[in-house]
Design a protein around this motif. Sequence first.
Motif, PDB file in Angstrom:
ATOM      1  N   ILE A 211     -39.594 -25.004 -18.833  1.00  0.00           N
ATOM      2  CA  ILE A 211     -40.519 -24.825 -17.713  1.00  0.00           C
ATOM      3  C   ILE A 211     -39.707 -24.635 -16.443  1.00  0.00           C
ATOM      4  O   ILE A 211     -38.804 -25.419 -16.152  1.00  0.00           O
ATOM      5  CB  ILE A 211     -41.452 -26.048 -17.570  1.00  0.00           C
ATOM      6  N   SER A 212     -40.006 -23.578 -15.716  1.00  0.00           N
ATOM      7  CA  SER A 212     -39.284 -23.324 -14.468  1.00  0.00           C
ATOM      8  C   SER A 212     -40.265 -22.859 -13.406  1.00  0.00           C
ATOM      9  O   SER A 212     -41.380 -22.411 -13.713  1.00  0.00           O
ATOM     10  CB  SER A 212     -38.193 -22.269 -14.675  1.00  0.00           C
ATOM     11  N   HIS A 213     -39.877 -22.950 -12.154  1.00  0.00           N
ATOM     12  CA  HIS A 213     -40.708 -22.547 -11.027  1.00  0.00           C
ATOM     13  C   HIS A 213     -40.215 -21.216 -10.486  1.00  0.00           C
ATOM     14  O   HIS A 213     -39.018 -20.980 -10.361  1.00  0.00           O
ATOM     15  CB  HIS A 213     -40.672 -23.613  -9.926  1.00  0.00           C
ATOM     16  N   ALA A 214     -41.156 -20.354 -10.154  1.00  0.00           N
ATOM     17  CA  ALA A 214     -40.797 -19.037  -9.631  1.00  0.00           C
ATOM     18  C   ALA A 214     -40.191 -19.164  -8.241  1.00  0.00           C
ATOM     19  O   ALA A 214     -40.583 -20.023  -7.452  1.00  0.00           O
ATOM     20  CB  ALA A 214     -42.028 -18.143  -9.581  1.00  0.00           C
ATOM     21  N   THR A 215     -39.239 -18.310  -7.962  1.00  0.00           N
ATOM     22  CA  THR A 215     -38.634 -18.212  -6.637  1.00  0.00           C
ATOM     23  C   THR A 215     -38.858 -16.800  -6.108  1.00  0.00           C
ATOM     24  O   THR A 215     -39.397 -15.928  -6.812  1.00  0.00           O
ATOM     25  CB  THR A 215     -37.125 -18.493  -6.696  1.00  0.00           C
ATOM     26  N   GLN A 216     -38.445 -16.559  -4.899  1.00  0.00           N
ATOM     27  CA  GLN A 216     -38.604 -15.228  -4.319  1.00  0.00           C
ATOM     28  C   GLN A 216     -37.849 -14.187  -5.139  1.00  0.00           C
ATOM     29  O   GLN A 216     -38.265 -13.034  -5.241  1.00  0.00           O
ATOM     30  CB  GLN A 216     -38.090 -15.221  -2.876  1.00  0.00           C
ATOM     31  N   GLU A 217     -36.727 -14.602  -5.751  1.00  0.00           N
ATOM     32  CA  GLU A 217     -35.924 -13.664  -6.527  1.00  0.00           C
ATOM     33  C   GLU A 217     -36.515 -13.401  -7.911  1.00  0.00           C
ATOM     34  O   GLU A 217     -36.307 -12.333  -8.492  1.00  0.00           O
ATOM     35  CB  GLU A 217     -34.492 -14.205  -6.690  1.00  0.00           C
ATOM     36  N   THR A 218     -37.268 -14.360  -8.459  1.00  0.00           N
ATOM     37  CA  THR A 218     -37.763 -14.224  -9.837  1.00  0.00           C
ATOM     38  C   THR A 218     -39.252 -13.956  -9.943  1.00  0.00           C
ATOM     39  O   THR A 218     -39.753 -13.734 -11.043  1.00  0.00           O
ATOM     40  CB  THR A 218     -37.444 -15.506 -10.634  1.00  0.00           C
ATOM     41  N   ILE A 219     -39.986 -13.961  -8.817  1.00  0.00           N
ATOM     42  CA  ILE A 219     -41.445 -13.887  -8.887  1.00  0.00           C
ATOM     43  C   ILE A 219     -41.928 -12.603  -9.556  1.00  0.00           C
ATOM     44  O   ILE A 219     -42.864 -12.624 -10.359  1.00  0.00           O
ATOM     45  CB  ILE A 219     -42.072 -14.039  -7.482  1.00  0.00           C
ATOM     46  N   ASP A 220     -41.288 -11.468  -9.269  1.00  0.00           N
ATOM     47  CA  ASP A 220     -41.713 -10.205  -9.880  1.00  0.00           C
ATOM     48  C   ASP A 220     -41.528 -10.239 -11.393  1.00  0.00           C
ATOM     49  O   ASP A 220     -42.393  -9.777 -12.158  1.00  0.00           O
ATOM     50  CB  ASP A 220     -40.932  -9.033  -9.286  1.00  0.00           C
ATOM     51  N   GLN A 221     -40.411 -10.781 -11.827  1.00  0.00           N
ATOM     52  CA  GLN A 221     -40.146 -10.889 -13.267  1.00  0.00           C
ATOM     53  C   GLN A 221     -41.163 -11.810 -13.937  1.00  0.00           C
ATOM     54  O   GLN A 221     -41.697 -11.499 -15.014  1.00  0.00           O
ATOM     55  CB  GLN A 221     -38.732 -11.420 -13.495  1.00  0.00           C
ATOM     56  N   TYR A 222     -41.462 -12.936 -13.301  1.00  0.00           N
ATOM     57  CA  TYR A 222     -42.395 -13.895 -13.893  1.00  0.00           C
ATOM     58  C   TYR A 222     -43.812 -13.326 -13.960  1.00  0.00           C
ATOM     59  O   TYR A 222     -44.546 -13.567 -14.922  1.00  0.00           O
ATOM     60  CB  TYR A 222     -42.390 -15.188 -13.082  1.00  0.00           C
TER      61      TYR A 222
END
Length: 234
Positions: A211-222
């Motif tokens: 389980i991980s939280h989205a960041t500005q860098e990963t939000i598009d991927q998630y």
Amino acid sequence: MELCVIDDLAALNQVTENWNTVYESDPLAQFFISWPWISGRLKRFDECAIPWFVLAAKSSQGHYVAFFPLTVSISKQNTARLYSKISMAGVEASNYPGFICLPAYEERVSQAFATYLQTQEYGSFLQLEHLQRTDVRMNRIIKEFMTKSKECHEIDHSHYTNELDNVDNCIVPYINLPDSWDDYLQGLSTNTRQKIRRFLRKIDSSGDFSISHATQETIDQYLEILLQLWQKNW
């Protein structure tokens, strides 16, 4: 109380910090009036040449206390007569829009916004849609219009029932979330709480899931992963 109009993206971007400050201090604020959502919608309107403006209120100290995003459009009645209409920005793609405001200024801002909108020549009609019936602020604005304007008004509790599943899409359910995950678990039954904790322990001990939280860098991927899962499921 000073009212001002923001109607271009450059000026809008200058109030980003002010917008977020008011948003975070407003207990009634929700996602569809947040900076990421509204700024994205207004940028899209700009690209499509759709007129928009943000009605903003400043206190006597000169800091912003409220923001109300709106659009202006031209409509045609059955008689083919054209008229201008002011609507809430993004209402066609969101639930419960409105404006954000510091709680201490709520009543004064509602009255000031209503007075301003009643005196503007570029809006022949004010159309307020998708309102929450318990929205005190918007009810104040409606009351101001009903008591001060001589024009006729129409209040309609709309219903749009989907024939496929007989669901009224004008009813938007919501829940008040607890302040923390532990508070949420305490509100569940003992059996459900134990199942959730057992499931989370399995994830923690598994090498296949995390389980991980989205960041500005990963939000598009998630988001892409989420949409792929939704598509596979449905």
